[in-house]
Design a protein around this motif. Structure first.
Motif, mmCIF file in Angstrom:
data_model
loop_
_atom_site.group_PDB
_atom_site.id
_atom_site.type_symbol
_atom_site.label_atom_id
_atom_site.label_comp_id
_atom_site.label_asym_id
_atom_site.label_seq_id
_atom_site.Cartn_x
_atom_site.Cartn_y
_atom_site.Cartn_z
ATOM 1 N N PHE A 44 38.461 30.563 32.420
ATOM 2 C CA PHE A 44 38.511 31.771 33.555
ATOM 3 C C PHE A 44 39.692 32.542 33.559
ATOM 4 O O PHE A 44 39.869 33.738 34.336
ATOM 5 N N LEU A 45 40.594 32.273 32.647
ATOM 6 C CA LEU A 45 42.223 32.953 33.002
ATOM 7 C C LEU A 45 42.114 34.509 32.705
ATOM 8 O O LEU A 45 42.559 35.237 33.184
ATOM 9 N N ILE A 95 43.071 37.566 34.910
ATOM 10 C CA ILE A 95 44.114 38.558 34.513
ATOM 11 C C ILE A 95 43.536 39.875 34.358
ATOM 12 O O ILE A 95 44.117 41.060 35.068
ATOM 13 N N THR A 96 42.065 39.988 33.931
ATOM 14 C CA THR A 96 41.502 41.406 33.863
ATOM 15 C C THR A 96 41.268 41.867 35.356
ATOM 16 O O THR A 96 41.548 43.180 35.657
ATOM 17 N N ILE A 97 40.971 41.111 36.439
ATOM 18 C CA ILE A 97 40.668 41.426 37.672
ATOM 19 C C ILE A 97 42.016 41.973 38.253
ATOM 20 O O ILE A 97 42.024 43.025 39.238
ATOM 21 N N VAL A 98 43.246 41.096 37.940
ATOM 22 C CA VAL A 98 44.225 41.605 38.656
ATOM 23 C C VAL A 98 44.614 42.735 38.010
ATOM 24 O O VAL A 98 45.175 43.890 38.761
ATOM 25 N N SER A 99 44.680 43.288 36.840
ATOM 26 C CA SER A 99 45.031 44.561 36.309
ATOM 27 C C SER A 99 44.104 45.643 36.847
ATOM 28 O O SER A 99 44.672 46.793 37.004
ATOM 29 N N GLU A 100 42.776 45.234 37.023
ATOM 30 C CA GLU A 100 41.908 46.445 37.568
ATOM 31 C C GLU A 100 42.239 46.710 39.034
ATOM 32 O O GLU A 100 42.003 47.713 39.562
ATOM 33 N N VAL A 101 42.534 45.553 39.705
ATOM 34 C CA VAL A 101 42.822 46.016 41.119
ATOM 35 C C VAL A 101 44.285 46.775 41.226
ATOM 36 O O VAL A 101 44.234 47.462 42.158
ATOM 37 N N SER A 102 45.050 46.284 40.316
ATOM 38 C CA SER A 102 46.288 46.985 40.428
ATOM 39 C C SER A 102 46.085 48.556 40.075
ATOM 40 O O SER A 102 46.955 49.353 40.347
ATOM 41 N N SER A 120 33.143 36.843 40.785
ATOM 42 C CA SER A 120 32.606 35.498 40.629
ATOM 43 C C SER A 120 33.382 34.627 39.762
ATOM 44 O O SER A 120 33.847 33.460 40.027
ATOM 45 N N GLY A 121 33.849 35.253 38.544
ATOM 46 C CA GLY A 121 34.776 34.664 37.572
ATOM 47 C C GLY A 121 36.219 34.481 38.557
ATOM 48 O O GLY A 121 36.725 33.408 37.925
ATOM 49 N N ALA A 122 36.461 35.390 39.122
ATOM 50 C CA ALA A 122 37.996 35.014 39.688
ATOM 51 C C ALA A 122 37.942 33.753 40.830
ATOM 52 O O ALA A 122 38.706 32.975 41.031
ATOM 53 N N PHE A 123 36.766 33.693 41.395
ATOM 54 C CA PHE A 123 36.299 32.632 42.388
ATOM 55 C C PHE A 123 36.358 31.296 41.618
ATOM 56 O O PHE A 123 36.992 30.292 42.177
ATOM 57 N N ALA A 124 35.573 31.501 40.680
ATOM 58 C CA ALA A 124 35.669 30.118 39.780
ATOM 59 C C ALA A 124 36.831 29.717 39.214
ATOM 60 O O ALA A 124 37.260 28.588 39.105
ATOM 61 N N PHE A 125 37.825 30.592 38.974
ATOM 62 C CA PHE A 125 39.110 30.487 38.419
ATOM 63 C C PHE A 125 39.801 29.569 39.609
ATOM 64 O O PHE A 125 40.588 28.723 39.421
ATOM 65 N N ALA A 126 40.022 30.178 40.808
ATOM 66 C CA ALA A 126 40.602 29.627 41.920
ATOM 67 C C ALA A 126 40.049 28.214 42.020
ATOM 68 O O ALA A 126 40.911 27.265 42.404
ATOM 69 N N ILE A 127 38.822 28.118 42.220
ATOM 70 C CA ILE A 127 38.165 26.761 42.432
ATOM 71 C C ILE A 127 38.671 25.764 41.525
ATOM 72 O O ILE A 127 39.156 24.453 41.646
ATOM 73 N N ALA A 128 38.793 26.002 40.260
ATOM 74 C CA ALA A 128 39.345 25.307 38.953
ATOM 75 C C ALA A 128 40.684 24.899 39.336
ATOM 76 O O ALA A 128 41.043 23.800 38.840
ATOM 77 N N VAL A 129 41.437 25.576 39.461
ATOM 78 C CA VAL A 129 42.778 25.575 39.515
ATOM 79 C C VAL A 129 43.058 24.484 40.940
ATOM 80 O O VAL A 129 43.981 23.589 40.692
#
Length: 129
Positions: free
Chosen positions: A58-59, A63-70, A81-90
């Motif tokens: 999910f990394l 990264i895509t979400i962070v670039s789009e938010v910026s 949901s992918g960002a949420f899954a990344f946070a849960i996995a970490v």
């Protein structure tokens, strides 16, 4: 070996004396024995590796979400949901690694405490009269 008048004289036999290896008995409680038997056999390391693999998967999405938010772009629900899954996995990976290494340290400390106790020599059945 020499023969004198029909009597053989040989070198005296060589005898080897062996000693049994000293076995030190340790008196431990049932709780300590159970902790030692569990040591290194829990599944926390396997869970940590699986969660690390999931977070790597999910990394790219993160990264895509962070670039789009910026860039102030709108985000789709699938991306969130992918960002949420990344946070849960970490998070799972972090807690699982922490659990594994703290348990291993506790077992190692317990072994060292048991070995450092005063030892009593218990005679083996072979040496008892």
């Amino acid at each position: 070996m020499t023969v004198e008048g029909g009597i053989s004289t040989a070198a005296p036999p060589t005898h080897f004396v062996t000693h049994e290896t000293q076995v030190i008995d340790h008196w431990i409680s049932d709780d300590q024995l159970m902790a030692l038997s569990r040591g290194g056999k829990d599944k926390s390391f396997d869970v940590a590796l699986a969660a690390s693999g999931a977070s790597l998967g999910f990394l790219q999405n993160f990264i895509t979400i962070v670039s789009e938010v910026s860039a102030s772009k709108a985000l789709a629900a699938a991306q969130l949901s992918g960002a949420f899954a990344f946070a849960i996995a970490v998070t799972i990976a972090g807690f699982s690694f922490w659990s594994h290494f703290s348990t291993k340290a506790n077992v190692d400390d317990l072994v060292n405490k048991i070995k450092s106790r005063t030892h009593a020599r218990v005679p083996s059945p072979a040496t008892e009269g």
